[in-house]
Scaffold this motif. Structure first.
Motif, PDB file in Angstrom:
ATOM      1  N   LYS A 106      45.338  53.865  45.285  1.00  0.00           N
ATOM      2  CA  LYS A 106      43.908  54.181  45.193  1.00  0.00           C
ATOM      3  C   LYS A 106      43.559  54.792  43.837  1.00  0.00           C
ATOM      4  O   LYS A 106      42.489  54.515  43.286  1.00  0.00           O
ATOM      5  CB  LYS A 106      43.523  55.126  46.337  1.00  0.00           C
TER       6      LYS A 106
ATOM      7  N   LEU B 251      43.295  52.022  41.272  1.00  0.00           N
ATOM      8  CA  LEU B 251      42.194  51.075  41.429  1.00  0.00           C
ATOM      9  C   LEU B 251      41.017  51.397  40.521  1.00  0.00           C
ATOM     10  O   LEU B 251      40.186  50.525  40.229  1.00  0.00           O
ATOM     11  CB  LEU B 251      41.719  51.042  42.888  1.00  0.00           C
TER      12      LEU B 251
ATOM     13  N   LEU C  98      42.931  48.216  55.287  1.00  0.00           N
ATOM     14  CA  LEU C  98      41.619  48.173  54.639  1.00  0.00           C
ATOM     15  C   LEU C  98      41.760  48.065  53.125  1.00  0.00           C
ATOM     16  O   LEU C  98      41.048  47.295  52.466  1.00  0.00           O
ATOM     17  CB  LEU C  98      40.820  49.424  55.010  1.00  0.00           C
ATOM     18  N   LEU C  99      42.688  48.839  52.576  1.00  0.00           N
ATOM     19  CA  LEU C  99      42.910  48.794  51.135  1.00  0.00           C
ATOM     20  C   LEU C  99      43.494  47.451  50.718  1.00  0.00           C
ATOM     21  O   LEU C  99      43.178  46.927  49.639  1.00  0.00           O
ATOM     22  CB  LEU C  99      43.847  49.935  50.729  1.00  0.00           C
ATOM     23  N   LYS C 100      44.345  46.885  51.576  1.00  0.00           N
ATOM     24  CA  LYS C 100      44.946  45.581  51.285  1.00  0.00           C
ATOM     25  C   LYS C 100      43.860  44.507  51.188  1.00  0.00           C
ATOM     26  O   LYS C 100      43.886  43.651  50.297  1.00  0.00           O
ATOM     27  CB  LYS C 100      45.942  45.219  52.388  1.00  0.00           C
ATOM     28  N   GLN C 101      42.894  44.559  52.099  1.00  0.00           N
ATOM     29  CA  GLN C 101      41.788  43.597  52.061  1.00  0.00           C
ATOM     30  C   GLN C 101      40.991  43.734  50.766  1.00  0.00           C
ATOM     31  O   GLN C 101      40.611  42.730  50.141  1.00  0.00           O
ATOM     32  CB  GLN C 101      40.888  43.819  53.275  1.00  0.00           C
ATOM     33  N   GLN C 102      40.742  44.969  50.350  1.00  0.00           N
ATOM     34  CA  GLN C 102      40.006  45.210  49.106  1.00  0.00           C
ATOM     35  C   GLN C 102      40.790  44.688  47.903  1.00  0.00           C
ATOM     36  O   GLN C 102      40.220  44.058  47.000  1.00  0.00           O
ATOM     37  CB  GLN C 102      39.744  46.709  48.952  1.00  0.00           C
ATOM     38  N   LEU C 103      42.104  44.940  47.887  1.00  0.00           N
ATOM     39  CA  LEU C 103      42.940  44.474  46.783  1.00  0.00           C
ATOM     40  C   LEU C 103      42.986  42.948  46.724  1.00  0.00           C
ATOM     41  O   LEU C 103      42.904  42.343  45.647  1.00  0.00           O
ATOM     42  CB  LEU C 103      44.356  45.028  46.940  1.00  0.00           C
TER      43      LEU C 103
ATOM     44  N   GLU D 184      40.782  40.810  47.827  1.00  0.00           N
ATOM     45  CA  GLU D 184      39.492  40.281  47.374  1.00  0.00           C
ATOM     46  C   GLU D 184      39.353  40.445  45.859  1.00  0.00           C
ATOM     47  O   GLU D 184      38.886  39.528  45.165  1.00  0.00           O
ATOM     48  CB  GLU D 184      38.356  41.008  48.101  1.00  0.00           C
ATOM     49  N   ARG D 185      39.771  41.588  45.358  1.00  0.00           N
ATOM     50  CA  ARG D 185      39.659  41.822  43.910  1.00  0.00           C
ATOM     51  C   ARG D 185      40.574  40.881  43.141  1.00  0.00           C
ATOM     52  O   ARG D 185      40.185  40.335  42.102  1.00  0.00           O
ATOM     53  CB  ARG D 185      40.010  43.274  43.604  1.00  0.00           C
TER      54      ARG D 185
ATOM     55  N   THR E  69      31.287  45.709  40.414  1.00  0.00           N
ATOM     56  CA  THR E  69      32.360  45.958  41.363  1.00  0.00           C
ATOM     57  C   THR E  69      32.686  47.447  41.378  1.00  0.00           C
ATOM     58  O   THR E  69      32.154  48.225  40.588  1.00  0.00           O
ATOM     59  CB  THR E  69      33.613  45.147  41.005  1.00  0.00           C
ATOM     60  N   SER E  70      33.596  47.828  42.260  1.00  0.00           N
ATOM     61  CA  SER E  70      34.002  49.229  42.332  1.00  0.00           C
ATOM     62  C   SER E  70      34.676  49.709  41.057  1.00  0.00           C
ATOM     63  O   SER E  70      34.743  50.904  40.797  1.00  0.00           O
ATOM     64  CB  SER E  70      34.952  49.421  43.520  1.00  0.00           C
TER      65      SER E  70
END
Length: 384
Positions: free
Chosen positions: A171, A174, A200-205, A207-208, A297-298
């Motif tokens: 995190k 990121l 949840l973090l895996k999904q975000q990673l 997608e990025r 993006t974030s």
């Protein structure tokens, strides 16, 4: 030899007094041969002694049992606190149980393990990430010398702590400007963690990573660098084997490479010459663009997204979207090209496109985005 009539001790015939109790012996020697009297002194003292010993033994046994029972109750509470994860409370209760019953082996074992674990599991937040992991690894090696339910619980806690450290590290990273290689390494690392937070973090990673690969591959495609584009996408599919965006993009690249290698420049030239007709045609008949937006993006990277809908009566292929970034005065500050996925749209099908600017050079200027051109193929020979 006769007996003393008072105490029952053996006396000789010529004795006048009992040498045991001093009592004057009867002059009539026949009285000395009467059965020895059973006096209170001869039986009551042994009886009292036996009674006292019995009571003493029973008292000791009762006290011992009371200590065992009390220590067991305290140890049960220590065990409950242990399985609830309150190790400090469990340690205190094991010490209390040992104080009540010093020979309580189970309490001593748990106390020793808790003392060892609590001492070595405390991690200084200021330590570097790798040193934290190494300290936990050394604790796990130490605990390998033991066995039992407590060890299983400790090992599970150590693993959870290691995973949380990894998640915190991921995190923290990121927020950095990560390359595709960095994102791939993080995806690989987080795959081994199965907590809810990790999912949840895996999904975000994922997608990025998918968006970054797709944006860069689309850039290669726009420059006719088919080999670079396909290599990039296939490498991405190694980490994201079921990613719909990359699978579709791979088909798009193959289609472009197989069908347009020799004629792409000529077709694109014709497309540029008939730019105004293509725009009118796209807007009125073949493709409708909607939900066009410019966001960040974030990690503060510009991202262009949009939806397309096919209004054609036949399938359309290899849909290419060119968009322009605008500043506050509506001046064009940059033009980029991306591709719609899926790569084939049948009549009334919906598709999507996105593009991430991997650098931040336009963040301060770009305020809006507009479509400059949309092109596609109706068949192998004729571009739209």
């Amino acid at each position: 030899m006769g007996y003393c009539p008072k105490c029952g001790a053996n006396v000789h015939d010529d004795e006048l007094f009992c040498v045991a109790c001093g009592t004057k012996l009867p002059t009539d020697r026949h009285l000395r041969f009467q059965a020895k009297k059973s006096t209170k002194k001869t039986w009551i003292l042994p009886f009292i002694s036996l009674l006292l010993i019995s009571f003493g033994f029973l008292g000791i046994k009762w006290f011992h049992q009371q200590s065992v029972n009390e220590a067991t109750d305290v140890f049960d509470r220590a065990t409950a606190a242990f399985y609830e994860g309150d190790y400090e409370k469990s340690l205190t209760l094991t010490e209390e149980a040992i104080a009540i019953y010093p020979a309580f082996q189970a309490a001593e074992d748990l106390n020793r393990l808790l003392t060892l674990y609590l001492k070595d599991s405390e991690i200084d937040r200021a330590l570097p990430y790798q040193e934290k992991l190494e300290k936990l690894h050394q604790l796990q090696i130490t605990l390998d010398d033991y066995s039992g339910d407590a060890m299983d619980r400790f090992i599970m806690d150590i693993k959870q702590t290691q995973e949380q450290l990894q998640l915190d590290q991921i995190k923290a990273r990121l927020s950095d400007d990560l390359s595709i290689q960095d994102l791939q390494a993080l995806v690989w690392e987080i795959d081994a963690i199965h907590s809810t937070e990790a999912l949840l973090l895996k999904q975000q990673l994922r997608e990025r990573l998918s968006s970054s690969i797709a944006s860069l591959a689309n850039g290669y495609l726009a420059d006719n660098q088919f080999n670079d584009a396909i290599e990039l996408v296939e490498n991405g599919l190694y980490y994201l084997p079921e990613d719909a965006r990359l699978l579709s993009l791979k088909e798009t690249i193959n289609l472009a490479q197989n069908q347009f290698v020799t004629a792409l420049e000529e077709r694109m030239q014709k497309a540029y010459q008939s730019y105004e007709e293509e725009v009118a045609f796209n807007e009125s008949q073949a493709v409708q663009v909607s939900d066009l937006s410019l966001t960040e993006t974030s990690s503060q990277q510009l991202k262009v997204t949009g939806m397309v809908k096919s209004e054609a009566t036949v399938p359309i292929y290899h849909i290419e979207v060119t968009f322009e970034l605008l500043d506050v005065s509506n001046n064009v500050i940059d033009t980029r090209t991306t591709f719609v996925y899926p790569d084939v749209l049948y009549p009334y099908d919906d598709g999507a496109f996105d593009y991430i600017f991997l650098d931040n050079q336009f963040n301060d200027e770009a305020v809006d985005v507009k479509i400059a051109r949309v092109s596609w193929l109706l068949n192998e020979e004729e571009p739209s």
